[in-house]
Design a protein around this motif. Structure first.
Motif, PDB file in Angstrom:
ATOM      1  N   ARG A 100       0.837  -1.205   0.000  1.00  0.00           N
ATOM      2  CA  ARG A 100       0.000   0.000   0.000  1.00  0.00           C
ATOM      3  C   ARG A 100       0.872   1.256   0.000  1.00  0.00           C
ATOM      4  O   ARG A 100       2.000   1.216   0.494  1.00  0.00           O
ATOM      5  CB  ARG A 100      -0.905   0.005   1.237  1.00  0.00           C
ATOM      6  N   PRO A 101       0.343   2.360  -0.521  1.00  0.00           N
ATOM      7  CA  PRO A 101       1.105   3.618  -0.476  1.00  0.00           C
ATOM      8  C   PRO A 101       1.497   3.944   0.956  1.00  0.00           C
ATOM      9  O   PRO A 101       0.733   3.701   1.892  1.00  0.00           O
ATOM     10  CB  PRO A 101       0.103   4.651  -1.005  1.00  0.00           C
ATOM     11  N   HIS A 111       6.451   6.466  -8.190  1.00  0.00           N
ATOM     12  CA  HIS A 111       6.484   5.374  -7.212  1.00  0.00           C
ATOM     13  C   HIS A 111       6.937   5.753  -5.815  1.00  0.00           C
ATOM     14  O   HIS A 111       6.863   4.945  -4.903  1.00  0.00           O
ATOM     15  CB  HIS A 111       7.368   4.232  -7.757  1.00  0.00           C
ATOM     16  N   GLY A 115       5.574   7.434  -3.699  1.00  0.00           N
ATOM     17  CA  GLY A 115       4.443   7.381  -2.787  1.00  0.00           C
ATOM     18  C   GLY A 115       4.316   6.061  -2.045  1.00  0.00           C
ATOM     19  O   GLY A 115       3.623   5.974  -1.030  1.00  0.00           O
ATOM     20  N   PHE A 116       4.972   5.027  -2.526  1.00  0.00           N
ATOM     21  CA  PHE A 116       4.912   3.747  -1.814  1.00  0.00           C
ATOM     22  C   PHE A 116       5.720   3.776  -0.510  1.00  0.00           C
ATOM     23  O   PHE A 116       5.469   2.990   0.389  1.00  0.00           O
ATOM     24  CB  PHE A 116       5.448   2.610  -2.697  1.00  0.00           C
ATOM     25  N   HIS A 144      -7.169  -1.760  -5.875  1.00  0.00           N
ATOM     26  CA  HIS A 144      -5.874  -1.729  -5.209  1.00  0.00           C
ATOM     27  C   HIS A 144      -6.093  -1.842  -3.705  1.00  0.00           C
ATOM     28  O   HIS A 144      -7.152  -1.488  -3.207  1.00  0.00           O
ATOM     29  CB  HIS A 144      -5.149  -0.419  -5.533  1.00  0.00           C
ATOM     30  N   GLU A 184      -5.111   0.030  -1.390  1.00  0.00           N
ATOM     31  CA  GLU A 184      -5.465   1.306  -0.761  1.00  0.00           C
ATOM     32  C   GLU A 184      -6.942   1.627  -0.966  1.00  0.00           C
ATOM     33  O   GLU A 184      -7.581   2.226  -0.093  1.00  0.00           O
ATOM     34  CB  GLU A 184      -4.555   2.449  -1.241  1.00  0.00           C
ATOM     35  N   GLN A 188      -3.059   7.531  -0.859  1.00  0.00           N
ATOM     36  CA  GLN A 188      -3.265   7.165  -2.266  1.00  0.00           C
ATOM     37  C   GLN A 188      -2.009   7.488  -3.069  1.00  0.00           C
ATOM     38  O   GLN A 188      -1.238   8.362  -2.699  1.00  0.00           O
ATOM     39  CB  GLN A 188      -4.452   7.947  -2.845  1.00  0.00           C
ATOM     40  N   MET A 189      -1.847   6.801  -4.172  1.00  0.00           N
ATOM     41  CA  MET A 189      -0.707   7.078  -5.038  1.00  0.00           C
ATOM     42  C   MET A 189      -1.061   8.230  -5.968  1.00  0.00           C
ATOM     43  O   MET A 189      -2.191   8.349  -6.405  1.00  0.00           O
ATOM     44  CB  MET A 189      -0.390   5.847  -5.902  1.00  0.00           C
ATOM     45  N   THR A 234      -1.335  10.076  -9.489  1.00  0.00           N
ATOM     46  CA  THR A 234      -1.432   9.524 -10.845  1.00  0.00           C
ATOM     47  C   THR A 234      -0.406  10.237 -11.723  1.00  0.00           C
ATOM     48  O   THR A 234      -0.565  11.398 -12.061  1.00  0.00           O
ATOM     49  CB  THR A 234      -2.836   9.713 -11.437  1.00  0.00           C
TER      50      THR A 234
END
Ligand code: SF4
Ligand code: SF4
Lengths: 186, 600
Positions: A69-70, A87, A89-90, B317, B319, B337-338, B340
């Protein structure tokens, strides 16, 4: 169970198709299994393998989901610098990142190691070996830190040596060494 | 062990005697895994890549009609191709166990659609199992055979990308299970049933489904039986794996009862009664369509896709699952959240022969309509040489459609279809026959790289080798094209760019006057390990001072080995990527890309 065995680790390996992200993921997962720790990975296959963005999730310890998860990854191996934006953010707060780049990356709040693995790859005459050079570097760079990987350079070299024909394993070992040596210096 | 290899192990350990497939991401490694086991152990007795999913299905189905345990694997859109035999096989049922593996691709990562194969199982009225991990997929292969034989029904195993391409530490494949004795027993009222008997078979099928929805082996499991609470969560597939981890991480394991649904269809009746009786609200999390949800008729207590709490589009996902569970459980905060960020787009490999073919297509028919198809060459999009991609084989039928739509015009556009060799065999041949009969004026370029490249270089019928590298007969593409009635069929190597462009121009003028023209662009895929080593030496190319940085080669040829470094005018060759194909020598209008003589 020792503390390190009980610990859960989550690592992201990021690159583009053709760089050998899957290969590094598999070696690291294999190393975890050799330490009798459960390993779960998620890989990118299919069209993205033709030069698109590729990411592996690698979770070691007691997990059910194959995806990270992030904000939850302990560390990140970055084979393509441009992927950091997508990436990073992970990573969890205080996570680490080891990047294949010409110059040190600007990533506030993150312990960041940098190596020009492509350049070293060219120097040692193995232009496609940036992936394992970066891995060798990470092993040295993280060694002794409390966020270390679950395996040593020896483990990785054993896996590579048992993995196939002589010439290829020797080349891989040389590439890992080259990265490791660079990691010891920095 | 990769999820797909775990499925392969589960099938073979349980006596699978015949396995067939057509390659497609994310399913391809299933048959490859079975083939590897056969190379090691000699079993299963028959392992093959078939020409398409329908043929693969029918071959494996005849095996189970003969009493053997068999399996067919494909990706979800492949099941569309095999849907015809699937619907009928559900009625007629099986003798030996028969597992239909249809791998879904929520996202989608490598597919045209996100369709949910479980809906196909519902349509066909067969049970479907939904694994959450490689380990469970392996167990479910065994379970599939057991229920398939107990109820004489095909069973669908529906993994998703995150199961197929997850890797987990699992014990290596065990000894292959005993294969059943083969013997087809004639029973025309069943195996060749007329509509009158079909009605009876349909009735019997409904009875089987009824019994299946009460079978304890596939019943949903309450994973935390000690949890006390008035709200519950039910999930299946990899969404169940995400949910389990998240419920534990959020500290809800003692308070939020969590059910894992193993068989989304038919949903167990007692489970529906239980959740509706015990809980005030039940949250259902599944990918991609709300298949479990739609079987719970009483909507008042069900939360999920239908009321918008769980997204109906895209991959779930972890999340997303976390956010949904947090909201349902009344926990404050959101899951991180990632961002975008657009990733790098995929591209044909450096030195890929398709790049040369596409460049030639644009030169020969600059204002043409370019229909194309499914494979690596879909990436001809980047070169502006692909206008349409619909589904396997459609390049040819769409070309025909465009011709019929435009043919009354005084200046008709030229139409050039590109299709890979494997896709041509898969679904292109009937469309070509149709185009010949209808006198469709178009050029078909068969991109013959001797392999099914996108999915990992599986053999095609023209390769002459099987799934286990055993020698087979090779089908001759030229003969096939001629047999379809095409009058213009020529083969050339697109690496010889200038003559190749000239040939395509000839084909275009033939097609304007006379009907279909076929050009077979033959050069092996660079990644194919079976590739016959060519006597062609790699060319060492460099960019000279004549390069004015116009970017033409980057835009119109897009070889990833041609790079322009920020702040530099001249284009550079990346020697780590360059394959030495030498095609770019003919591209630069300033003749700035030149070959260096290896002698100096
Ligand atoms: S190599 Fe040729 S086409 Fe490419 S930028 Fe230079 S001059 Fe232009
Ligand atoms: S020779 Fe030219 S076209 Fe071929 S791979 Fe190298 S840079 Fe690309």
């Amino acid at each position: 169970m020792t503390e390190i065995e009980a610990k859960r680790s989550q690592i992201v390996i990021s690159g583009v198709g053709g760089q050998g992200v899957l290969f590094v993921t598999r070696i690291l997962a294999e190393a975890a299994i050799r330490h009798r720790r459960p390993a779960l990975t998620s890989e990118t296959h299919g069209m993205a393998q033709r030069g698109g963005t590729v990411i592996s999730h690698l979770k070691v310890g007691d997990f059910a989901s194959p995806l990270i998860r992030p904000g939850a990854a302990d560390g990140m191996l970055v084979l393509k610098e441009e992927n950091i934006a997508a990436h990073q953010g992970f990573l969890r707060p205080g996570g680490w990142m080891v990047v294949n780049a010409i110059e040190a990356a600007d990533a506030p709040g993150v312990a960041c190691g940098q190596i020009d693995a492509d350049d070293i790859a060219r120097q040692i005459g193995q232009p496609k070996a940036a992936n394992v050079i970066l891995l060798g570097f990470a092993l040295a760079w993280l060694d002794g830190s409390n966020v270390g990987l679950w395996c040593s350079r020896r483990d990785i070299e054993d896996i590579v040596a048992s993995g196939g024909d002589g010439k290829r394993s020797e080349d891989l070992a040389a590439a890992i060494d080259a990265g490791y040596a660079q990691g010891m210096k920095s | 062990m990769l999820g797909n290899e775990a499925i392969a192990a589960g099938l073979v350990e349980n006596g699978c005697a015949m396995a067939t497939s057509y390659p497609g991401t994310p399913a391809s490694e299933i048959l490859a895994g079975i083939a590897r086991l056969k190379i090691d152990t000699g079993r299963p007795r028959h392992v093959q890549w078939a020409v398409n999913e329908k043929v693969a299905f029918e071959i494996a189905y005849a095996g189970c009609m003969s009493g053997l345990r068999t399996a067919v694997s494909m990706k979800q859109v492949g099941l569309n191709v095999a849907s015809d035999p699937l619907m009928s096989a559900a009625y007629m049922g099986v003798r030996g166990g028969f597992v239909v593996i249809s791998a879904d691709d929520p996202g989608p990562h490598s597919s045209q659609t996100e369709q949910d194969s479980r809906l196909m199982a519902m349509l066909a009225k067969i049970p479907v199992l939904d694994p959450d991990s490689p380990a469970q997929a392996r167990q479910m292969a065994k379970l599939s055979y057991e229920i398939s034989e107990a109820y004489e029904i095909p069973v669908m195993l529906r993994p998703t990308t995150r199961v197929c391409h997850a890797r987990q530490d699992l014990p290596p494949a065990g000894v292959p299970g005993e294969e059943a004795t083969v013997g087809f027993k004639k029973d025309p009222s069943r195996w060749a049933a007329t509509p009158k008997f079909r009605l009876q078979l349909h009735r019997a099928l409904e009875e089987k489904l009824d019994a299946l929805s009460a079978d304890p082996r596939t019943a949903p499991r309450l994973l935390n039986p000690d949890a006390a609470g008035l709200r519950a969560v039910a999930a299946s597939g990899v969404a169940a794996a995400h949910a389990r981890e998240i419920i534990q991480d959020l500290g809800l394991w003692e308070t939020l009862p969590f059910y894992q649904v193993l068989q989304p269809f038919p949903l167990h009746r007692s489970f529906i009664d239980e959740i509706l009786g015990k809980y005030s609200e039940v949250l259902v999390i599944e990918e991609t369509t709300g298949v479990i949800e739609m079987q719970i008729a009483d909507r008042r207590r069900v939360r999920g896709k239908q009321d918008g709490r769980v997204p109906s589009v895209g991959e779930l996902h972890p999340e997303t699952v976390e956010s949904v569970i947090r909201a349902f459980a009344g926990l404050p905060g959101y899951a991180a959240q990632m961002p975008t960020v657009p990733g790098r787009r995929p591209t044909l490999c450096a030195g890929c022969p398709h790049r040369a073919s596409f460049y030639a297509v644009k030169k020969a028919a600059p204002r043409g309509i370019y229909t194309s198809d499914i494979g690596c060459y879909t990436l001809g999009l980047n070169l502006g040489a692909v206008d349409t991609v619909l589904c396997m084989g459609a390049a040819i039928s769409q070309a025909a459609g465009f011709y019929h739509a435009h043919r009354h015009l005084t200046t008709r556009p030229d139409i050039v279809a590109t299709i890979g060799d494997s896709t041509f065999f898969h679904a292109g041949v009937p469309a070509l026959i149709d185009a010949v009969a209808q006198q469709v004026r178009f050029v078909l370029v068969i991109l013959d790289n001797r392999t099914t490249a996108m999915t990992g270089n599986q053999p095609t019928p023209a390769t002459g080798v099987g799934a286990c590298d055993e020698p087979l007969s090779a089908v001759d593409i030229e003969g096939l094209v001629a047999g379809c009635g095409v009058k213009f069929c020529r083969t050339a190597d697109p690496y010889e760019l200038e003559p190749f462009i000239a040939l395509l121009k000839e084909a275009v003028s033939f097609s304007r006057e006379q009907g279909p023209a076929v050009v077979i662009a033959r050069h092996p895929c660079l990644l194919d390990r079976r590739r016959v080593p060519s006597d062609r030496k790699p060319v060492q190319v460099v960019v000279t001072d004549d390069c004015d940085g116009c970017g033409y080669c980057l835009k119109h040829f897009e070889c990833p080995a041609l790079v322009q470094v920020k702040g530099e005018e001249r284009v550079r060759i990346d020697p780590g990527i360059c394959s030495g194909c030498g095609v770019c020598l003919s591209i630069c209008r300033n003749h700035a890309i030149v070959a260096v003589d290896p002698g100096n």
